[in-house]
Each structure stands twice: as C-alpha cells, then as structure tokens.
Motif scaffolding. Structure first.
Motif, PDB file in Angstrom:
ATOM      1  N   TYR A 162      -8.248   1.036   5.724  1.00  8.04           N
ATOM      2  CA  TYR A 162      -7.942   0.528   4.384  1.00  8.04           C
ATOM      3  C   TYR A 162      -8.820   1.213   3.332  1.00  8.04           C
ATOM      4  N   ASN A 182      -1.759   2.200   9.340  1.00  3.05           N
ATOM      5  CA  ASN A 182      -1.785   1.753  10.722  1.00  3.05           C
ATOM      6  C   ASN A 182      -1.280   2.888  11.586  1.00  3.05           C
ATOM      7  N   ILE A 185       1.194   1.427   5.456  1.00  6.20           N
ATOM      8  CA  ILE A 185       1.817   0.113   5.558  1.00  6.20           C
ATOM      9  C   ILE A 185       1.564  -0.759   4.348  1.00  6.20           C
ATOM     10  N   SER A 233      -9.840  -2.213  10.832  1.00  2.91           N
ATOM     11  CA  SER A 233      -9.657  -3.427  11.619  1.00  2.91           C
ATOM     12  C   SER A 233      -8.682  -3.123  12.749  1.00  2.91           C
ATOM     13  N   GLN A 234      -8.639  -4.040  13.698  1.00  2.00           N
ATOM     14  CA  GLN A 234      -7.619  -3.990  14.726  1.00  2.00           C
ATOM     15  C   GLN A 234      -6.558  -4.993  14.317  1.00  2.00           C
ATOM     16  N   VAL A 235      -5.311  -4.619  14.462  1.00  6.80           N
ATOM     17  CA  VAL A 235      -4.247  -5.535  14.043  1.00  6.80           C
ATOM     18  C   VAL A 235      -4.162  -6.690  15.024  1.00  6.80           C
ATOM     19  N   ARG A 236      -4.591  -7.834  14.585  1.00  9.65           N
ATOM     20  CA  ARG A 236      -4.518  -9.054  15.363  1.00  9.65           C
ATOM     21  C   ARG A 236      -4.687 -10.210  14.399  1.00  9.65           C
ATOM     22  N   VAL A 237      -4.146 -11.347  14.736  1.00  7.91           N
ATOM     23  CA  VAL A 237      -4.132 -12.472  13.814  1.00  7.91           C
ATOM     24  C   VAL A 237      -5.538 -12.905  13.448  1.00  7.91           C
ATOM     25  N   ASP A 238      -6.465 -12.808  14.404  1.00  5.45           N
ATOM     26  CA  ASP A 238      -7.843 -13.225  14.109  1.00  5.45           C
ATOM     27  C   ASP A 238      -8.752 -12.032  13.865  1.00  5.45           C
ATOM     28  N   GLY A 239      -8.167 -10.976  13.347  1.00  5.07           N
ATOM     29  CA  GLY A 239      -8.955  -9.775  13.100  1.00  5.07           C
ATOM     30  C   GLY A 239      -9.881  -9.927  11.905  1.00  5.07           C
ATOM     31  N   GLU A 240     -10.705  -8.923  11.700  1.00  5.82           N
ATOM     32  CA  GLU A 240     -11.621  -8.913  10.563  1.00  5.82           C
ATOM     33  C   GLU A 240     -11.828  -7.476  10.124  1.00  5.82           C
ATOM     34  N   LEU A 241     -12.232  -7.341   8.878  1.00  6.23           N
ATOM     35  CA  LEU A 241     -12.486  -6.026   8.321  1.00  6.23           C
ATOM     36  C   LEU A 241     -13.918  -5.594   8.585  1.00  6.23           C
ATOM     37  N   PHE A 260     -16.411  -2.852   6.984  1.00  6.97           N
ATOM     38  CA  PHE A 260     -16.478  -2.016   5.794  1.00  6.97           C
ATOM     39  C   PHE A 260     -17.458  -0.860   5.953  1.00  6.97           C
ATOM     40  N   TYR A 274     -17.559 -13.067   3.153  1.00  8.87           N
ATOM     41  CA  TYR A 274     -18.274 -11.824   3.359  1.00  8.87           C
ATOM     42  C   TYR A 274     -19.537 -11.838   2.496  1.00  8.87           C
ATOM     43  N   PHE A 304      -9.507 -19.292  11.327  1.00  8.55           N
ATOM     44  CA  PHE A 304      -8.100 -19.016  11.624  1.00  8.55           C
ATOM     45  C   PHE A 304      -7.351 -20.279  11.994  1.00  8.55           C
ATOM     46  N   GLY A 356      -1.869 -10.068  10.636  1.00 10.88           N
ATOM     47  CA  GLY A 356      -2.739  -9.232  11.452  1.00 10.88           C
ATOM     48  C   GLY A 356      -3.269  -8.052  10.669  1.00 10.88           C
ATOM     49  N   GLN A 410      -5.132  -6.794   7.454  1.00 12.85           N
ATOM     50  CA  GLN A 410      -6.134  -7.455   6.627  1.00 12.85           C
ATOM     51  C   GLN A 410      -5.925  -7.148   5.141  1.00 12.85           C
TER      52      GLN A 410
END
Lengths: 113, 115
Positions: A33, A50, A55, A94-102, A104, B36, B51, B99, B101
């Motif tokens: 990103y 991605n 995207i 990040s990894q694309v997953r519902v509980d993912g995180e960035l 930086f 953050y 979540f 998914g 971000q």
C-alpha cells in the motif's frame, strides 16, 4: 532487518520535477500500500497492490503512478510535482486475511519548493 | 460523510496518570478496529486490534481498548502512562472487512507525558 523499507527517507525538490519513492518488504506479504500523511497528520490511502495487481486506487491525481514489479516491491512515481504534494508517504504491507494488519515503513518526507 | 473521529487532538499527562483516548466511527455493519502508535521519528506500529469476540482488547505495552458497538466507539486506555508513551496515537477502521487493509484513519491524538 527492516521489514518494510522505503527510500529515500527525505526528498526535497522543486515544483514541476518528477520523483520516485521505492518500497520493499521482506515479510512475504501479498499486498502492499501507499498511504499519504499530510501536514495535519491525516493519513489517507492512495493505492494498494495485491500480487502485482492494482486493487485500490483512491481519488489520486494521475500524476501519481504506482508500479509493482513483484509482490515484494511497490514504487511510487510522481510527475510534475506541486506544492500540495508535500507530505510524508508511507508504504505498508499486509497479508490478505480478515484479521490482518498493516506493517508500515518509516515514511518518506517529500518537500516540494 | 462516513468517518473516524478522535476528539482529543492534544493530551498532556503526568507520569502515572491514567489515559483514555476517544475514538468514534460512523460506519455501519461489521468493522475491524485498530489503534496505531507513532513514536517521534518512527513508523506507525500496531498497538491493538479488534475483529470479533471479547470487546475488551489488550494490546502491547499495557494498552487496552473497548469496543462498544452501540456507541460506535473504540476508546484506548492505559491505567498508568509512562514518559515513553509520548507519541501520536491513531484510531483506524476497516469498514469493508475484505482482508485488504483499506483503513480509514482518525486525525490522531498527540500525547505528551511529562516525567
């Protein structure tokens, strides 16, 4: 080893010039990103790739062109720089997953004179 | 317009004081929530995230946040701050829950802790 690294950290340039910022991540993430932080510290997403595919493309002037040669790299090229482009540009992954995180990078501070 | 609001722009505390930073969002449906932190001269780091499940989330460095769905809030708390907590704190919401971000950030709260 820095997980998300950006170069350069500081960039000072004249209006009208073209400049690039590079970003690399070694986390094995599939998504990268660019976020822009303005002078009031407001963070806003610009682009996301991605697996090398664009995207997310927010309302950003077409002077800004991201490029992702592979999923570990995402570069940002800016043409015809304007005063309003002065900001800190953060790369993230990040990894694309519902509980993912960035995750930086440290940011690249661009100053347009 | 849908947004994320952090009402405290600047907070000054003495060491050992308790901290609560407010965050409200205006998105409906299922959202993911984050805090953050950006220490001086450093990159943004995740403090904690929500979540699903227990609305009281514990993060790093003694921070916690409580998700109150009825109030659209996700306030950050720490019972006793330290000088090293001096930083900028950003609340963020992922309103799409895909998914990817695509976070919407608040404008940040600058915390200064005096020794």
């Amino acid at each position: 080893d820095t997980a998300v690294s950006q170069t350069p950290k500081y960039l000072v340039t004249q209006m009208g010039n073209d400049k690039s910022i590079k970003c690399e991540q070694n986390l094995g993430h599939d998504t990268m990103y660019w976020y822009k932080q303005d002078s009031k510290k407001f963070l806003k997403i610009m682009f996301s790739y991605n697996n090398k595919e664009l995207i997310i493309n927010e309302t950003v002037p077409n002077r800004f062109s991201p490029k992702s040669p592979d999923k570990a790299h995402l570069n940002l090229h800016i043409n015809s720089l304007e005063l309003g482009d002065s900001a800190v540009y953060f790369c993230a992954s990040s990894q694309v997953r519902v509980d993912g995180e960035l995750f930086f990078g440290e940011g690249s501070r661009l100053t347009v004179l | 317009a849908q947004s994320v609001s952090q009402h405290n722009h600047h907070v000054i505390l003495s060491e050992a004081a308790s901290l609560e930073l407010g965050c409200n969002y205006s998105y409906g449906g299922t959202v993911n929530l984050f805090w953050y932190v950006q220490y001086p001269g450093q990159h943004l780091q995740l403090l904690l995230k929500y979540f699903s499940g227990d609305p009281l989330v514990k993060g790093i460095k003694g921070f916690e946040a409580e998700f109150i769905k009825s109030k659209f809030s996700f306030n950050l708390r720490k019972p006793s701050v330290q000088w090293s907590d001096t930083a900028e704190y950003f609340c963020a919401v992922d309103p799409m829950n895909t998914g990817f971000q695509k976070l919407v950030f608040g404008t940040g709260t600058r915390l200064l802790v005096s020794p």
